[in-house]
Design an enzyme around this catalytic site. Structure first.
Site, PDB file in Angstrom:
ATOM      1  CE  LYS A  13      -2.133  -1.120   3.833  1.00 11.31           C
ATOM      2  NZ  LYS A  13      -1.419  -2.398   4.116  1.00 11.31           N
ATOM      3  NE  ARG A  88      -5.005  -1.392   9.331  1.00 11.43           N
ATOM      4  CZ  ARG A  88      -3.884  -0.741   9.053  1.00 11.43           C
ATOM      5  NH1 ARG A  88      -3.887   0.312   8.293  1.00 11.43           N
ATOM      6  NH2 ARG A  88      -2.751  -1.187   9.514  1.00 11.43           N
ATOM      7  NE  ARG A 127       7.594  -2.324   6.200  1.00  8.90           N
ATOM      8  CZ  ARG A 127       6.280  -2.339   6.377  1.00  8.90           C
ATOM      9  NH1 ARG A 127       5.473  -1.877   5.433  1.00  8.90           N
ATOM     10  NH2 ARG A 127       5.777  -2.820   7.496  1.00  8.90           N
ATOM     11  NE  ARG A 159       5.937  -0.335   9.894  1.00  9.43           N
ATOM     12  CZ  ARG A 159       4.798  -0.391   9.196  1.00  9.43           C
ATOM     13  NH1 ARG A 159       4.721   0.228   8.025  1.00  9.43           N
ATOM     14  NH2 ARG A 159       3.757  -1.038   9.662  1.00  9.43           N
ATOM     15  NE  ARG A 170       1.666  -4.962  10.918  1.00 10.31           N
ATOM     16  CZ  ARG A 170       2.768  -4.776  10.189  1.00 10.31           C
ATOM     17  NH1 ARG A 170       3.922  -5.229  10.617  1.00 10.31           N
ATOM     18  NH2 ARG A 170       2.711  -4.129   9.059  1.00 10.31           N
TER      19      ARG A 170
HETATM   20  P1  AP5 Z   1       4.769  -1.616   1.873  1.00  5.10           P
HETATM   21  O1  AP5 Z   1       4.426  -0.766   0.694  1.00  5.10           O
HETATM   22  O2  AP5 Z   1       5.496  -1.010   2.995  1.00  5.10           O
HETATM   23  O3  AP5 Z   1       3.450  -2.398   2.376  1.00  5.10           O
HETATM   24  P2  AP5 Z   1       2.162  -1.851   3.125  1.00  5.10           P
HETATM   25  O4  AP5 Z   1       0.971  -2.497   2.475  1.00  5.10           O
HETATM   26  O5  AP5 Z   1       2.176  -0.375   3.226  1.00  5.10           O
HETATM   27  O6  AP5 Z   1       2.395  -2.548   4.530  1.00  5.10           O
HETATM   28  P3  AP5 Z   1       2.304  -1.950   5.992  1.00  5.10           P
HETATM   29  O7  AP5 Z   1       3.010  -2.926   6.887  1.00  5.10           O
HETATM   30  O8  AP5 Z   1       2.727  -0.535   6.041  1.00  5.10           O
HETATM   31  O9  AP5 Z   1       0.774  -2.048   6.231  1.00  5.10           O
HETATM   32  P4  AP5 Z   1       0.072  -2.053   7.561  1.00  5.10           P
HETATM   33  O10 AP5 Z   1      -1.316  -1.912   7.081  1.00  5.10           O
HETATM   34  O11 AP5 Z   1       0.336  -3.255   8.393  1.00  5.10           O
HETATM   35  O12 AP5 Z   1       0.769  -0.874   8.389  1.00  5.10           O
HETATM   36  P5  AP5 Z   1       0.370   0.626   8.663  1.00  5.10           P
HETATM   37  O13 AP5 Z   1       1.572   1.446   8.675  1.00  5.10           O
HETATM   38  O14 AP5 Z   1      -0.776   1.029   7.827  1.00  5.10           O
HETATM   39  O15 AP5 Z   1       5.602  -2.875   1.291  1.00  5.10           O
HETATM   40  C1  AP5 Z   1       6.151  -3.854   2.169  1.00  5.10           C
HETATM   41  C2  AP5 Z   1       7.544  -4.302   1.673  1.00  5.10           C
HETATM   42  O16 AP5 Z   1       7.370  -4.988   0.421  1.00  5.10           O
HETATM   43  C3  AP5 Z   1       8.531  -3.161   1.386  1.00  5.10           C
HETATM   44  O17 AP5 Z   1       9.815  -3.555   1.760  1.00  5.10           O
HETATM   45  C4  AP5 Z   1       8.439  -2.958  -0.134  1.00  5.10           C
HETATM   46  O18 AP5 Z   1       9.657  -2.480  -0.659  1.00  5.10           O
HETATM   47  C5  AP5 Z   1       8.134  -4.374  -0.598  1.00  5.10           C
HETATM   48  N1  AP5 Z   1       7.293  -4.416  -1.808  1.00  5.10           N
HETATM   49  C6  AP5 Z   1       6.214  -3.660  -2.085  1.00  5.10           C
HETATM   50  N2  AP5 Z   1       5.696  -3.993  -3.281  1.00  5.10           N
HETATM   51  C7  AP5 Z   1       6.482  -5.010  -3.753  1.00  5.10           C
HETATM   52  C8  AP5 Z   1       6.468  -5.792  -4.939  1.00  5.10           C
HETATM   53  N3  AP5 Z   1       5.553  -5.605  -5.891  1.00  5.10           N
HETATM   54  N4  AP5 Z   1       7.420  -6.743  -5.086  1.00  5.10           N
HETATM   55  C9  AP5 Z   1       8.362  -6.941  -4.123  1.00  5.10           C
HETATM   56  N5  AP5 Z   1       8.433  -6.217  -2.988  1.00  5.10           N
HETATM   57  C10 AP5 Z   1       7.491  -5.270  -2.803  1.00  5.10           C
HETATM   58  O19 AP5 Z   1      -0.173   0.519  10.163  1.00  5.10           O
HETATM   59  C11 AP5 Z   1       0.694   0.230  11.229  1.00  5.10           C
HETATM   60  C12 AP5 Z   1      -0.068   0.219  12.529  1.00  5.10           C
HETATM   61  O20 AP5 Z   1      -0.639   1.526  12.766  1.00  5.10           O
HETATM   62  C13 AP5 Z   1      -1.269  -0.736  12.597  1.00  5.10           C
HETATM   63  O21 AP5 Z   1      -0.865  -2.049  12.948  1.00  5.10           O
HETATM   64  C14 AP5 Z   1      -2.120  -0.058  13.652  1.00  5.10           C
HETATM   65  O22 AP5 Z   1      -1.633  -0.308  14.941  1.00  5.10           O
HETATM   66  C15 AP5 Z   1      -1.921   1.420  13.347  1.00  5.10           C
HETATM   67  N6  AP5 Z   1      -2.931   1.942  12.403  1.00  5.10           N
HETATM   68  C16 AP5 Z   1      -2.714   2.450  11.151  1.00  5.10           C
HETATM   69  N7  AP5 Z   1      -3.860   2.821  10.579  1.00  5.10           N
HETATM   70  C17 AP5 Z   1      -4.844   2.564  11.479  1.00  5.10           C
HETATM   71  C18 AP5 Z   1      -6.243   2.716  11.459  1.00  5.10           C
HETATM   72  N8  AP5 Z   1      -6.904   3.213  10.399  1.00  5.10           N
HETATM   73  N9  AP5 Z   1      -6.941   2.349  12.565  1.00  5.10           N
HETATM   74  C19 AP5 Z   1      -6.324   1.850  13.646  1.00  5.10           C
HETATM   75  N10 AP5 Z   1      -4.990   1.664  13.726  1.00  5.10           N
HETATM   76  C20 AP5 Z   1      -4.255   2.013  12.640  1.00  5.10           C
HETATM   77 MG    MG Z   2       2.405   1.000   4.787  1.00  7.04          MG
END
Ligand code: AP5
Ligand code: MG
Length: 216
Positions: A13, A88, A127, A159, A170
């Site tokens: 994402k 979410r 990552r 992270r 997660r």
């Molecule tokens: P990346 O693009 O970083 O993936 P992502 O989908 O953004 O994964 P996240 O871990 O950030 O998602 P998340 O939803 O768990 O975390 P968030 O920060 O939102 O890609 C991942 C890796 O793969 C990278 O190394 C990249 O280079 C690689 N990659 C990407 N595409 C690729 C491809 N095509 N081929 C190969 N490699 C590839 O949330 C974190 C925490 O915040 C949550 O757990 C929660 O506690 C809190 N939070 C956030 N939003 C909310 C909400 N709305 N409500 C409540 N709590 C929330």
């Molecule tokens: Mg992310």
């Protein structure tokens, strides 16, 4: 354009948001990024959010929603935005609908990034994120041998919630609380699934193609 990206942790994402938002000249709004900025800034919000994030649980809705409401009221979000990581769960989606209705607007499209669990664990284990510009890298797929960002020379970090055990949790939270959004938005007629496997540029191309009937 008002867009939402939905998909499991590690689906890409954040990676796709940086390219899609820039292609469409709209701000990328990532709740995870805003929480992490608060954690590193040592704010009260950051202290509260860190507890939940370290466990891989969702931060309570009232906190998250208030933060998103404020962000969406900013000037740069008035003509469009790309939300990454929000909503979410269904209650957040219901409130987002109300917030946008207050501005006389609604979502144009929700892109679901589709990828399986094993690929997610592989992606998150390697990552790295830039502490300065926030750009996302992968040790193997981007062949990152050093801990320096190629875009801005900032230092890369891993992270805290990318430990395998936390990633598995997660994924469970995603299945229980976030996956129901797929049928929620399918029922609204605004969901488009995008195959998120394969090279990053290929996924961006698919996402832009999915968006093209709605853009402009
Ligand atoms: P990346 O693009 O970083 O993936 P992502 O989908 O953004 O994964 P996240 O871990 O950030 O998602 P998340 O939803 O768990 O975390 P968030 O920060 O939102 O890609 C991942 C890796 O793969 C990278 O190394 C990249 O280079 C690689 N990659 C990407 N595409 C690729 C491809 N095509 N081929 C190969 N490699 C590839 O949330 C974190 C925490 O915040 C949550 O757990 C929660 O506690 C809190 N939070 C956030 N939003 C909310 C909400 N709305 N409500 C409540 N709590 C929330
Ligand atoms: Mg992310």
């Amino acid at each position: 354009m008002r867009l939402v990206l939905v998909g499991p942790p590690g689906a890409g994402k954040g990676t796709q948001a940086q390219f899609v938002a820039s292609n469409l000249s709209i701000p990328k709004i990532s709740t995870g990024d805003i929480f992490r900025a608060n954690v590193s800034g040592g704010t009260e919000l950051g202290k509260l959010a860190k507890e939940y994030m370290d466990r891989g649980d969702l931060v309570p809705d009232e906190v998250t929603i208030a933060m998103v409401r404020d962000r969406l009221a900013e000037k740069d979000a008035q003509d469009g935005f790309l939300l990454d990581g929000f909503p979410r769960n269904v209650p957040q989606a219901e409130i987002l609908k109300k917030i946008l209705a207050e501005f006389g607007a609604g979502l144009d499209l929700v892109l679901e990034l589709v990828v399986d669990d094993e690929e997610v664990v592989r992606r998150l284990a390697g990552r790295r994120t830039c502490s300065q510009c926030g750009r996302i890298w992968h040790v193997d797929f981007d062949d990152k041998k050093d801990d320096v960002c190629d875009a801005c020379n900032g230092k890369l970090y891993q992270r805290d919630d990318d430990k395998e055990e936390t990633v598995r949790h997660r994924l469970e939270v995603y299945q229980e609380q976030t996956a129901p959004l797929v049928s929620f938005y399918a029922d609204e007629g605004i969901l488009v699934g995008v195959d998120a496997t394969g090279p990053v540029e290929e996924v961006t191309r698919r996402a832009m193609e999915a968006l093209s009937p709605y853009a402009g």
